[in-house]
Each structure stands twice: as structure tokens, then as C-alpha cells.
Design a protein around this motif. Sequence first.
Motif: not given
Length: 595
Positions: A341-342, A345-346, A349, A355-358, A396
Motif C-alpha cells: 500500500f505504501d 501511495n508513493d 504522488r 495520495g491513494l486512499g484505501y 482504492f
Amino acid sequence: MHPYRSHHCAALTTREVGQEVKLSGWLHRKRDHGQLLFIDLRDHYGLTQIVVDPDSPHFAAATALRSESVITVVGKVVKRSPETINSRLTTGEIEVQMTGLTVQSESDPLPLPVAGDAEFPEDIRLRYRYLDLRRERLHRNIVLRSAVIASLRKRMIDQGFMEFQTPILTSSSPEGARDYLVPSRVHPGKFYALPQAPQQFKQLLMVAGFDKYFQIAPCFRDEDGRADRSPGEFYQLDFEMSFVTQDDVFAAIEPVLHGVFSEFGGGKTVSPYPFIRIPYDESMMVYGSDKPDLRNPLRIAEVSDCFAGSDFAVFAGIVAKGGTVRAIAAPKAGERPRSFFDKLNDWARGEGAAGLGYLVLESDTTAKGPIAKFLSPERIAAIAKATHAKTGDAVFFVADTKILAAAKFAGLVRRKLGEEMELIESGCYKFCWVVDFPMYELNEDTGQIEFSHNPFSMPQGGLAALESQEPLTIKAFQYDIVCNGYELSSGAIRNHLPEIMFKAFALAGYSPEQVEERFGGMLGAFKFGAPPHGGSAPGIDRIVMLLADEPNIREVVAFPMNQKAEDLLMQAPSPIDPLRLRELHLKLNLPAQKT
């Protein structure tokens, strides 16, 4: 015997054992085994192993030759011993014992080797493209391209299409990209344009009474290159038909494409025809793209209502402003480590998003993750229902006040998830039609209404739609054919009625005088009886790129430009002699040099 060869370098088998043969080609590779010298001789067709004995009068000359020198060899065909048979070569059961050698052309030291699969910088490959084309993979791609074009041509002729050539020097046309302009020597201050497509001419052929036209057409567009698009020029299977509906066009080209992909697809499955049809609005909603890759099983869902008035202020605020929230359920992604997930998210960006919510579903009504704490069980249940997510799946989210921006970024997320989770189906070519494109779109920079696709398309509803509907709500009889996420072709049922054409262009800001000035030839022809007609133009380069399984279109073009639209081999574009400029009535107004 022929002065250069009795056989080509892939022709010899055990049937020729004992015969004297003559072969010509390039010295592909040498191997000195002390007592024997082995030469792999290569021509267009393949390889033959040549053996030179140390006591041969040609041993010293053969040893001194550099790779890629062109030679003619005379020798006797002998059978290899069982332990030296090379099953990877069609000539692997035999070799030729050299009795004669003629050096046709010696090679200088090579800037890049032909033998082997080592990668080299693109500028070197393009500067020495003739050497690059000798390499097996690229050589095979160009041969494939020739075979694909021959097959396309035969399949079109078998359907009753006739091949015509249309002009290369023509007038400028609003096809959506910049023209390449050619100054006229005999008409000072006036310019020809290289055709972005043979659009007007193929329509005029229909007006002229030719029922089915096709052409392997060169097209020229002054636009930036991409992995799936060549800068400068490209080729397409351009075709047009009279007295047809959209269904007739589809029925004509589907068996051609299905046949070619079945013939050259290396055993991959090909979508049966008729290919599925996806309306543009649905494609943007469900796939986040107007060229959906149907090998990816993930789907996008609209979940704005699930966040309207919620405690998650960021998304609730976007919805309140008329924006949208899109969601993609990733099966069993909840089993992935936090680093998964990190990383996503990176990546988000890096694509310009915040970012990418989930969230990860723990049950039908409970979830964990950064967003979960802001959502009630009822909202979580609604998200699960909308996305068809199950316990253990991750969902996501993408949100934006601009609907199109949200759709496109959701499409990128869908593709990224499909790749990262290895969900993309392999071994297949999945086709679809994207239909019902908007006739117009809004230019966000200028606020002006513009044609969204092809300006010569027939609006759905005809003149009545143009007169009664808001321009951005009007659909056109426009369609794209898509394969594995690549647009292969744009097409349309054409606008063949002058009164509809004037009105359609007026909505895009063109005066009647401008329409007459720019398209007078076609308009004039339409006034003398024009049949309903339509067509399309699948891209040759992209077809071959898919069939060759190449990630970059330059790998299937013999002499491509680089991404800066430069031909490094022929050094084009290049300065022109001032005398030529004067002859063309041109003066240069160059930008100031940066210091």
C-alpha cells in the motif's frame, strides 16, 4: 553456377550432403578451435556453419576477416557428427567445408555488434540502423511487418475493396495535430500540407462512385513521439465504404483484424467477432479510459453517494462541489503487506495526486485502513456493494472535482493495480469497439467548444440534434477499435450533407466562409449527390507492435525517428542552403540562442 550463390543460408539440409554449393552473406560470428575455424555465415534467410581447415589456402584470409564482412564461400556439404548437431538451426545437421573464398566487402570495426542480444543506447541504434536491422529480433519484426501488410491487403481485396492512392501534397486539415507544411516554389507564400490522413480524399472517392476503397496509407503528423506512436509519420489501413451503417463497417473490418491476429499471433487467443461494443461514457466510467484493456479484470465504480455528507471531509467536500469519487476493488489485496500500500501511495504522488486512499474489508460492514475510521458501517456496506468487494479485498479511491480528471486517474490506478497484482491475462488479444463518442468537447484552457474526435462525423440525430441539443451532449457516429489497451483505429459514419456540415462547424466556431475556404472541395462535391458513407483506419505500426510483442513502436519500423522527431541516420531535419530558401521565398526567423 551462379556468381554469388547456389543456395541461401537456410536452405541446406542432409539432402544436399556431398554437393558443392556456393553461399554468400555476412560473417556473423567466428570461432577458432585451434585445429579448425568455424564461421557462421548469415543472409536474409538464416545461418549456415562454414568449416575451414588449417591447411586450407583460405585459412589465413578467413581468420583475418572481421565480423559483418560480406563473403562468398564455395564448399562441400557434409553431415555433422551427432554430438555437434544444432537443433535450433534449420541447417543444424550439416556444415560446409570451405574450398573457395571471395571477399566481396570488408567491414570496419563495428559500432555495435550484430551477433547477440546485448542492448545498446537508442541513439547508437538509430544512427547505425542498417546494422541494427541485421540483428535477428529486429530483422524478424520487419519481415513480420511485410507479411502482415500483405495479409491485410489480400483480405481487403477478397472482400471487394479496391486499392487507390491519394495525394501526399494537399491542403491543411483540422485532424487534431499539427501539419507538416511544404512551401510552394511557384506560389510564393503558399504551402502544401502532408496529409494527417487521407480523410477528404477517401470521402471524395465515395462521392465519385467507388463503393469500397482501401489503401496502406502514409500519414504525417507533427506531434511528439510515445512508446505506441511514431513522431512524424505512420501507416494505416485506410478504408471507406458507401451506403453503409456503423454495423456494416464493423462487419467488414472485424474478420480482417481477427484473421490477421489469428494468423500472426503465435497461438494467442483472439476475441471472436462480432467484437463487444462499449459506449464511450461507460468506458470512461468503468475502465477510466477510452481504450480499455479488457485483459484486466478490475472495474471502477462510482461511490460519490457513499461519501456525501460523511465524516471524511476531503471526499465529502469534493462531492459537495459537484465532483466525484471513484473506487476500484482489488481482490485479496488485504493479504498484502503494508509495503504494498505504501508503494502504491508513493506511485500516486509521483503521478501528481495527493495520495491513494484505501480501506480493507474485514466484513460486510467493517473495514480497516486510513479511510475506514471516517465511515459508518452503512457506508462501508454501500461501498462493498457498489464495488462488489468481499472480505479481504482492498478498495482504492480516487476523488476530484473534475470528472474527466478523476476518470483518467482511476484508469491509471486500475492499470497499476492490474500490473502490480499480476492480474493481466496473458496469451490473448481482446478486442472491443468504443462507440458513441461525444461530438464536441470543452477546451479547458480557452473555454471554447471543439470537435472531440473527427470533424467530418455525422452527429447522432442529424441536424435536429445540432439545433436542439447542448453541444456537449451530442453524440456522434464515431468509434474506435481497441486491442489490449491500444487504440488501433478511429472511424466514423461521415457527415455527407452540406447543411449539417455548416451547422456542425458553426458550433465549433467556424464561420460559413471559413468552412468554404478550408473544405470547399469536399463541400462542393457533396452538393452534387453524396452517398451515406463511413470507414476507419487501423494503424499498421500498432498492429505489428502487438503481434511482435514489442513495447515500443520503433522496434517494428525500419527507419524510425527518435522521440525528438530526428532521423539520426540521414541527419534530418537539416539546414537548407540560403539559395534554396530564396527560391522558396522564405526567410528564417529563428529563436534566440540560449547562452
